[in-house]
Design a protein around this motif. Structure first.
Motif, PDB file in Angstrom:
ATOM      1  N   GLY A 112      -3.403  10.971   3.191  1.00 54.35           N
ATOM      2  CA  GLY A 112      -3.447  11.563   1.832  1.00 54.35           C
ATOM      3  C   GLY A 112      -3.993  10.441   0.834  1.00 54.35           C
ATOM      4  N   SER A 113      -3.784  10.464  -0.345  1.00 52.17           N
ATOM      5  CA  SER A 113      -4.062   9.447  -1.288  1.00 52.17           C
ATOM      6  C   SER A 113      -3.476   8.108  -0.835  1.00 52.17           C
ATOM      7  N   ILE A 114      -4.344   7.042  -1.112  1.00 49.76           N
ATOM      8  CA  ILE A 114      -3.838   5.546  -0.754  1.00 49.76           C
ATOM      9  C   ILE A 114      -4.149   4.822  -2.072  1.00 49.76           C
ATOM     10  N   PHE A 115      -3.106   4.036  -2.279  1.00 51.12           N
ATOM     11  CA  PHE A 115      -3.054   3.088  -3.565  1.00 51.12           C
ATOM     12  C   PHE A 115      -2.858   1.655  -3.192  1.00 51.12           C
ATOM     13  N   LEU A 124      10.191  -4.654 -12.010  1.00 46.62           N
ATOM     14  CA  LEU A 124       8.980  -5.486 -12.016  1.00 46.62           C
ATOM     15  C   LEU A 124       7.908  -4.596 -12.484  1.00 46.62           C
ATOM     16  N   GLU A 125       7.107  -5.076 -13.377  1.00 45.12           N
ATOM     17  CA  GLU A 125       5.722  -4.414 -13.780  1.00 45.12           C
ATOM     18  C   GLU A 125       4.867  -4.436 -12.432  1.00 45.12           C
ATOM     19  N   ALA A 126       4.086  -3.227 -12.455  1.00 44.31           N
ATOM     20  CA  ALA A 126       3.193  -3.330 -11.304  1.00 44.31           C
ATOM     21  C   ALA A 126       1.746  -2.673 -11.696  1.00 44.31           C
ATOM     22  N   THR A 127       0.671  -2.630 -11.059  1.00 37.78           N
ATOM     23  CA  THR A 127      -0.528  -2.134 -11.088  1.00 37.78           C
ATOM     24  C   THR A 127      -0.971  -1.747  -9.968  1.00 37.78           C
ATOM     25  N   SER A 128      -1.705  -0.494 -10.001  1.00 40.92           N
ATOM     26  CA  SER A 128      -2.310   0.162  -8.751  1.00 40.92           C
ATOM     27  C   SER A 128      -3.862   0.442  -8.965  1.00 40.92           C
ATOM     28  N   ILE A 129      -4.432   0.559  -7.769  1.00 43.08           N
ATOM     29  CA  ILE A 129      -5.907   1.021  -7.645  1.00 43.08           C
ATOM     30  C   ILE A 129      -5.869   1.919  -6.317  1.00 43.08           C
ATOM     31  N   GLN A 130      -6.590   3.180  -6.730  1.00 44.99           N
ATOM     32  CA  GLN A 130      -6.795   3.945  -5.611  1.00 44.99           C
ATOM     33  C   GLN A 130      -7.982   3.305  -4.560  1.00 44.99           C
ATOM     34  N   VAL A 131      -7.608   3.536  -3.308  1.00 44.31           N
ATOM     35  CA  VAL A 131      -8.407   3.212  -2.292  1.00 44.31           C
ATOM     36  C   VAL A 131      -8.949   4.181  -1.376  1.00 44.31           C
ATOM     37  N   ARG A 141       0.814  -1.222   0.079  1.00 41.59           N
ATOM     38  CA  ARG A 141      -0.073  -0.151  -0.077  1.00 41.59           C
ATOM     39  C   ARG A 141       0.909   1.288   0.152  1.00 41.59           C
ATOM     40  N   VAL A 142       0.678   2.181  -1.055  1.00 46.94           N
ATOM     41  CA  VAL A 142       1.090   3.463  -1.175  1.00 46.94           C
ATOM     42  C   VAL A 142       0.531   4.219  -0.331  1.00 46.94           C
ATOM     43  N   VAL A 143       0.856   4.961   0.621  1.00 46.96           N
ATOM     44  CA  VAL A 143       0.130   5.947   1.504  1.00 46.96           C
ATOM     45  C   VAL A 143       1.059   7.348   1.280  1.00 46.96           C
ATOM     46  N   LEU A 144       0.362   8.172   0.786  1.00 47.92           N
ATOM     47  CA  LEU A 144       1.025   9.694   0.798  1.00 47.92           C
ATOM     48  C   LEU A 144       0.651  10.380   1.862  1.00 47.92           C
ATOM     49  N   LEU A 200      -2.635  13.480  -4.318  1.00 48.61           N
ATOM     50  CA  LEU A 200      -2.337  13.074  -5.832  1.00 48.61           C
ATOM     51  C   LEU A 200      -2.958  11.789  -6.395  1.00 48.61           C
ATOM     52  N   THR A 201      -3.131  11.749  -7.513  1.00 53.88           N
ATOM     53  CA  THR A 201      -3.589  10.585  -8.311  1.00 53.88           C
ATOM     54  C   THR A 201      -2.376   9.921  -9.005  1.00 53.88           C
ATOM     55  N   LEU A 202      -2.006   8.824  -8.581  1.00 51.16           N
ATOM     56  CA  LEU A 202      -0.719   7.954  -9.055  1.00 51.16           C
ATOM     57  C   LEU A 202      -1.316   6.737  -9.650  1.00 51.16           C
ATOM     58  N   ASP A 203      -0.408   6.467 -10.598  1.00 54.85           N
ATOM     59  CA  ASP A 203      -0.615   5.219 -11.413  1.00 54.85           C
ATOM     60  C   ASP A 203       0.893   4.643 -11.235  1.00 54.85           C
ATOM     61  N   VAL A 204       0.969   3.526 -10.231  1.00 56.21           N
ATOM     62  CA  VAL A 204       2.240   3.005  -9.951  1.00 56.21           C
ATOM     63  C   VAL A 204       2.543   1.754 -11.041  1.00 56.21           C
TER      64      VAL A 204
END
Length: 633
Positions: free
Chosen positions: A537-540, A524-531, A462-465, A471-475
């Motif tokens: 802040g924003s969490i992905f 490594l290729e990755a995907t992310s979705i915002q929760v 989980r990426v927690v800003l 911010l809207t991120l696309d990991v």
């Protein structure tokens, strides 16, 4: 009647007496002939006329004499009065000619305030229109010496009375000042000031209070110097001396009587002074929260004056907006109110070779002075970043996440030569960017191409800003570089940052119970979705698959690796492994402008150094990647 009858009339008797006219009779003609008139009558009428003419001439001579006397007396009186007034005026003028501008500034001119200063407009060339409101007055009686004092004699009292009467009759003067130059004590030009003609009221015998002062609203055009070094020296000198001292040079000052919009005899009174030099000094007031100015007291930094209360970033469709709220210690005395319009600023980060990288353009909302602090509301947007800003941005984020303040520079486009170095404060608590990192379905197998092993599994994190960064991120990818521990990882030194050490180099000495090193050969290729955010802040949620990633057994740790494998194979509940290290995350930030080499604005990926490689140093633990892995047999 016949001639005989006429002859027979009785004779006339002539004597010496006055001749008498005959008695009228029936024969007496009604109109007498001219020859019949007595010659004595016209002679007597002529004498009477001559007497009347002589009398009127004498009357006219007496009238002209009286008029001439009155005229000459009046003329003499006027000349005497004019001479007296001229002498009085000359005495007053002589008194004024001996008055220096310093005497007027120190003894006659009284200024209360300014109690309000409004910034009306800031021009493109750096000039500022300012409206100053104050209460002013001139004690003309003191500089002319006509104020009521003790009895100094009748003539002197009359002289003073005429002077007071003249001042009251004049009432006010109009002052026209040419462009004034303001210099520091080092004779460095600080500013140039222009003002329109303004009126100053005159007073004699003013009371001891300030009730006699009149309001003054003056619009000034101020052009400050573009030499930042001179201004910096002036600020330091003022702080160490405890007073702001300047030298004013005014080429021409014209003082005329009366008002600016009214003609008349008053404007005939005119006084011109050339080359006026004046020394002005104002003691620095005590500023709450700061030390008292003095010679041995260092000048406080800007960071001591400014407190950042909140800061946030938000992704929009085409840019990233910035919003903040800050407080500034108000150094201005409480009697002065200032209203300022919106002011633009450019925020820059330190770059390579003493350069700077502009990262944001912000502006303050209009504000007024409040005590003890001024509240500033700031908004703006992130600027298009250069092609390779990763070093500056990486250093900024790394220091921010390590609870270290960041150096930034703040410049105002209206004053290009002025740039203030400040510190962007660190957060109150250490942000945990990567949380809940786990590896599912972990598998280890021997590497047929070498003596090492290969690891596979699915990485979840989980990426927690930090709070305020919406911010809207696309990991898009991750690059882990971690150590594997037998059991939970503790507060141990981690791999050093790439700019400090080679990525292939391991920490020395190796941490206890660490037996393996996982570092893929490529991202490594990755995907992310915002929760949904939970007070942050924003969490992905980020997912990446790890397939046959090299697992290197650390030198001299084969025994620890064998013990761990034994737990996995022979243990009934598997084995617990800890990971600690760094992970680079490649992200695309919605709205973050990036200007490529062709000067085209696009999106931007923040890779590797743009995200901190957190580590443990001293006894303070940074938030590195520390997780638990459950290996099942």
């Amino acid at each position: 009647m016949t001639l005989a009858e006429n002859d027979s009339s009785p004779p006339r008797t002539k004597g010496k007496g006055k001749a008498k006219h005959p008695e009228p009779s029936e024969q007496t003609p009604l109109l007498l002939h001219h020859s019949d008139v007595a010659p004595s009558q016209p002679l007597r009428a002529t004498d009477d006329d001559e007497i009347d003419l002589e009398s009127s001439s004498d009357a006219r001579r007496r009238l002209w004499s009286k008029l001439t006397f009155v005229f000459l007396a009046s003329l003499s009186f006027c000349i005497i009065m004019f001479m007296l007034l001229a002498l009085l005026a000359y005495s007053y003028a002589a008194r004024l000619s001996d008055v220096s501008p310093e005497d007027i500034l120190e003894n006659a001119l009284v200024i209360q305030g300014p109690y309000r200063v409004s910034v009306l407009n800031v021009t493109a060339d750096g000039g500022t229109w300012i409206r100053v409101r104050a209460r002013v007055g001139i004690d003309a009686g003191s500089i002319m010496g006509v104020d009521t004092d003790d009895d100094e004699g009748t003539f002197h009292d009359m002289w003073k009375s005429f002077g007071r009467w003249g001042v009251k009759l004049l009432d006010r003067v109009t002052v026209d000042v040419s462009t004034a130059q303001i210099f520091s004590q080092r004779q460095a030009l600080l500013a140039m000031v222009d003002s329109p003609p303004f009126e100053l009221p005159l007073t004699v015998n003013p009371p001891y209070d300030d009730s006699w002062l009149s309001p003054l609203s003056l619009t000034l055009f101020v052009v400050p110097t573009r030499n930042a070094s001179d201004m910096n020296h002036f600020v330091h000198d003022s702080w160490h001396s405890g007073a702001a001292s300047v030298h004013a040079s005014i080429p021409t000052v014209v003082v005329s009587g009366g008002s600016t919009n009214k003609g008349g005899w008053r404007q005939m009174l005119r006084l011109q002074r050339l080359g006026i030099q004046a020394q002005l000094s104002m003691k620095l007031p005590p500023i709450p929260g700061l030390p008292t100015p003095g010679e041995d007291v260092p000048l406080p930094s800007i960071s001591q004056l400014v407190t950042l209360q909140s800061f946030g970033l938000e992704s929009e469709a085409k840019d990233v907006t910035v919003h903040a709220r800050a407080t500034v210690i108000n150094p201005v005395p409480s009697i002065m109110n200032l209203t300022a319009p919106s002011l633009p600023f450019i925020i820059s980060l330190p770059g390579e070779n003493y350069s700077s990288v502009p990262v944001a353009s912000v502006h303050t909302h209009p504000f007024t002075l409040t005590h003890p602090n001024i509240t500033l509301t700031i908004s703006g947007s992130v600027l298009p970043l250069p092609p390779h800003p990763s070093t500056s941005i990486s250093a900024f984020i790394s220091r921010y996440l390590s609870l270290e303040p960041n150096p930034v520079s703040v410049a105002c486009p209206l004053f290009p030569s002025f740039s203030v170095d400040m510190e962007f404060p660190a957060p109150s608590s250490k942000p945990q960017i990567l949380r809940n990192v786990t590896v599912h379905d972990m598998k280890i197998k021997p590497n047929s191409a070498s003596t090492g092993f290969l690891a596979s599994g699915s990485v979840f994190a989980r990426v927690v800003l930090p709070k305020g960064m919406d911010l809207t991120l696309d990991v898009t990818r991750i690059f882990p570089d971690v150590l594997v521990f037998d059991g939970e990882a503790h507060e141990l030194p981690l791999l050093l940052l790439p700019q400090q050490k080679d990525e292939e180099e391991l920490p020395d000495p190796l941490p206890e119970r660490a037996f393996g090193h996982i570092r893929p050969e490529d991202w490594l290729e990755a995907t992310s979705i915002q929760v949904d955010a939970e007070g942050e802040g924003s969490i992905f949620a980020v997912t990446a698959d790890m397939v046959d990633v090299p697992l290197e057994v650390l030198p001299g740790r084969q025994k620890q690796f064998s013990n761990f494998i034994s737990k996995v194979v022979f243990g009934s509940h598997g084995a617990l492994a800890g990971l600690q290290g760094t992970t680079d995350v490649g992200v695309h930030i919605l709205g973050l402008p990036f200007r490529d080499h062709e000067n085209t604005t696009t999106g931007m990926d923040l890779l590797g150094p743009a995200l901190p490689r957190e580590r443990t140093h001293c006894n303070e633990r940074s938030a590195g990647i520390t997780t638990r892995l459950i290996f099942s047999p």
